[in-house]
Design a protein around this motif. Structure first.
Motif, PDB file in Angstrom:
ATOM      1  N   SER A  11       0.834  -1.193   0.000  1.00 43.69           N
ATOM      2  CA  SER A  11       0.000   0.000   0.000  1.00 43.69           C
ATOM      3  C   SER A  11       0.878   1.256   0.000  1.00 43.69           C
ATOM      4  O   SER A  11       1.377   1.670   1.037  1.00 43.69           O
ATOM      5  CB  SER A  11      -0.904   0.009   1.228  1.00 43.69           C
ATOM      6  N   PRO A  12       1.048   1.867  -1.163  1.00 40.19           N
ATOM      7  CA  PRO A  12       1.896   3.062  -1.215  1.00 40.19           C
ATOM      8  C   PRO A  12       1.315   4.233  -0.426  1.00 40.19           C
ATOM      9  O   PRO A  12       2.036   5.125  -0.023  1.00 40.19           O
ATOM     10  CB  PRO A  12       1.977   3.379  -2.706  1.00 40.19           C
ATOM     11  N   ALA A  13       0.021   4.231  -0.150  1.00 41.77           N
ATOM     12  CA  ALA A  13      -0.604   5.336   0.592  1.00 41.77           C
ATOM     13  C   ALA A  13      -0.463   5.164   2.095  1.00 41.77           C
ATOM     14  O   ALA A  13      -0.481   6.144   2.834  1.00 41.77           O
ATOM     15  CB  ALA A  13      -2.075   5.449   0.217  1.00 41.77           C
ATOM     16  N   LEU A  14      -0.333   3.941   2.563  1.00 44.98           N
ATOM     17  CA  LEU A  14      -0.296   3.698   4.002  1.00 44.98           C
ATOM     18  C   LEU A  14       1.067   4.009   4.625  1.00 44.98           C
ATOM     19  O   LEU A  14       1.138   4.536   5.741  1.00 44.98           O
ATOM     20  CB  LEU A  14      -0.684   2.243   4.290  1.00 44.98           C
ATOM     21  N   LEU A  15       2.128   3.739   3.922  1.00 42.26           N
ATOM     22  CA  LEU A  15       3.469   3.963   4.469  1.00 42.26           C
ATOM     23  C   LEU A  15       3.731   5.436   4.806  1.00 42.26           C
ATOM     24  O   LEU A  15       4.206   5.735   5.904  1.00 42.26           O
ATOM     25  CB  LEU A  15       4.533   3.408   3.532  1.00 42.26           C
ATOM     26  N   PRO A  16       3.408   6.400   3.932  1.00 42.89           N
ATOM     27  CA  PRO A  16       3.629   7.805   4.315  1.00 42.89           C
ATOM     28  C   PRO A  16       2.784   8.230   5.525  1.00 42.89           C
ATOM     29  O   PRO A  16       3.230   9.016   6.356  1.00 42.89           O
ATOM     30  CB  PRO A  16       3.232   8.595   3.067  1.00 42.89           C
ATOM     31  N   LYS A  17       1.582   7.676   5.632  1.00 46.13           N
ATOM     32  CA  LYS A  17       0.727   8.013   6.763  1.00 46.13           C
ATOM     33  C   LYS A  17       1.351   7.520   8.070  1.00 46.13           C
ATOM     34  O   LYS A  17       1.406   8.252   9.059  1.00 46.13           O
ATOM     35  CB  LYS A  17      -0.660   7.391   6.590  1.00 46.13           C
ATOM     36  N   LEU A  18       1.835   6.298   8.066  1.00 44.22           N
ATOM     37  CA  LEU A  18       2.499   5.756   9.255  1.00 44.22           C
ATOM     38  C   LEU A  18       3.771   6.539   9.573  1.00 44.22           C
ATOM     39  O   LEU A  18       4.085   6.795  10.737  1.00 44.22           O
ATOM     40  CB  LEU A  18       2.810   4.280   9.066  1.00 44.22           C
ATOM     41  N   THR A  19       4.502   6.922   8.536  1.00 40.25           N
ATOM     42  CA  THR A  19       5.711   7.720   8.728  1.00 40.25           C
ATOM     43  C   THR A  19       5.361   9.060   9.366  1.00 40.25           C
ATOM     44  O   THR A  19       6.059   9.541  10.260  1.00 40.25           O
ATOM     45  CB  THR A  19       6.431   7.942   7.379  1.00 40.25           C
ATOM     46  N   CYS A  20       4.273   9.660   8.919  1.00 39.45           N
ATOM     47  CA  CYS A  20       3.821  10.935   9.482  1.00 39.45           C
ATOM     48  C   CYS A  20       3.565  10.796  10.976  1.00 39.45           C
ATOM     49  O   CYS A  20       4.063  11.596  11.781  1.00 39.45           O
ATOM     50  CB  CYS A  20       2.550  11.388   8.764  1.00 39.45           C
ATOM     51  N   TYR A  21       2.808   9.785  11.363  1.00 41.78           N
ATOM     52  CA  TYR A  21       2.487   9.625  12.788  1.00 41.78           C
ATOM     53  C   TYR A  21       3.711   9.245  13.608  1.00 41.78           C
ATOM     54  O   TYR A  21       3.863   9.695  14.742  1.00 41.78           O
ATOM     55  CB  TYR A  21       1.357   8.610  12.978  1.00 41.78           C
ATOM     56  N   PHE A  22       4.585   8.438  13.033  1.00 43.65           N
ATOM     57  CA  PHE A  22       5.804   8.057  13.746  1.00 43.65           C
ATOM     58  C   PHE A  22       6.653   9.281  14.059  1.00 43.65           C
ATOM     59  O   PHE A  22       7.090   9.487  15.191  1.00 43.65           O
ATOM     60  CB  PHE A  22       6.606   7.042  12.925  1.00 43.65           C
ATOM     61  N   HIS A  23       6.875  10.136  13.049  1.00 41.93           N
ATOM     62  CA  HIS A  23       7.729  11.305  13.262  1.00 41.93           C
ATOM     63  C   HIS A  23       7.010  12.437  13.991  1.00 41.93           C
ATOM     64  O   HIS A  23       7.651  13.296  14.585  1.00 41.93           O
ATOM     65  CB  HIS A  23       8.305  11.801  11.941  1.00 41.93           C
TER      66      HIS A  23
END
Length: 170
Positions: A11-23
């Motif tokens: 899922s190319p859309a899910l990884l940036p979202k998780l990265t956003c919340y992580f950082h």
């Protein structure tokens, strides 16, 4: 994380979202805040590329906050907050813009420009009520149940009181 959730890899859309919340909420406990600040800037662009506008502005808002905490020049933070406000207005992200404008006001207070610049100008004609200052914004957020905006305003007020050694107020 990708071993636990294999769908992340597909899922190319899910990884940036998780990265956003992580950082936004976790990484600065382990890494220097500058590293998470830079990652949020890239994540904002990644989220726009996959069409997740709302999450992109969460990344941008947190990038503005972390720029302040990272000790970046306040004029640069002011410019970035103003740019974020313009971008949020363009994409009709009113809720995120409410929190961002409160944070932008904090930056303006710290550099002494809060009497010449008004981050609430972006809301003219957008909301049913006029927001001229942070108190109007707080009343609006409380009356409409926008808990995140209320939290952002209260945190900014706490931050200012603490920064200027008004500990009783904090």
């Amino acid at each position: 994380l990708s071993l636990l959730f294999p769908e992340i890899l597909n899922s190319p859309a899910l990884l940036p979202k998780l990265t956003c919340y992580f950082h936004s909420f976790t990484s600065f406990f382990k890494e220097p805040i500058q590293a998470s600040c830079d990652a949020l800037c890239k994540t904002h662009q990644d989220l726009l590329m996959v069409g997740d506008v709302q999450e992109a502005f969460i990344a941008s808002f947190n990038h503005c906050r972390q720029m302040l905490f990272a000790g970046i020049d306040l004029d640069a933070v002011d410019k970035h907050c103003a740019l974020t406000t313009l971008e949020m207005t363009k994409f009709a992200q009113v809720h995120g813009n409410l929190s961002n404008s409160s944070h932008h006001l904090l930056i303006l207070k710290l550099i002494g420009s809060n009497s010449t610049k008004n981050p609430f100008e972006a809301f003219k004609g957008v909301l049913t009520e006029e927001i001229r200052n942070e108190d109007d914004l707080l009343r609006h957020a409380l009356s409409t149940g926008k808990a995140g905006v209320v939290q952002a305003i209260r945190f900014n007020r706490l931050f200012l009181a603490y920064w200027f050694k008004r500990y009783e107020e904090a």
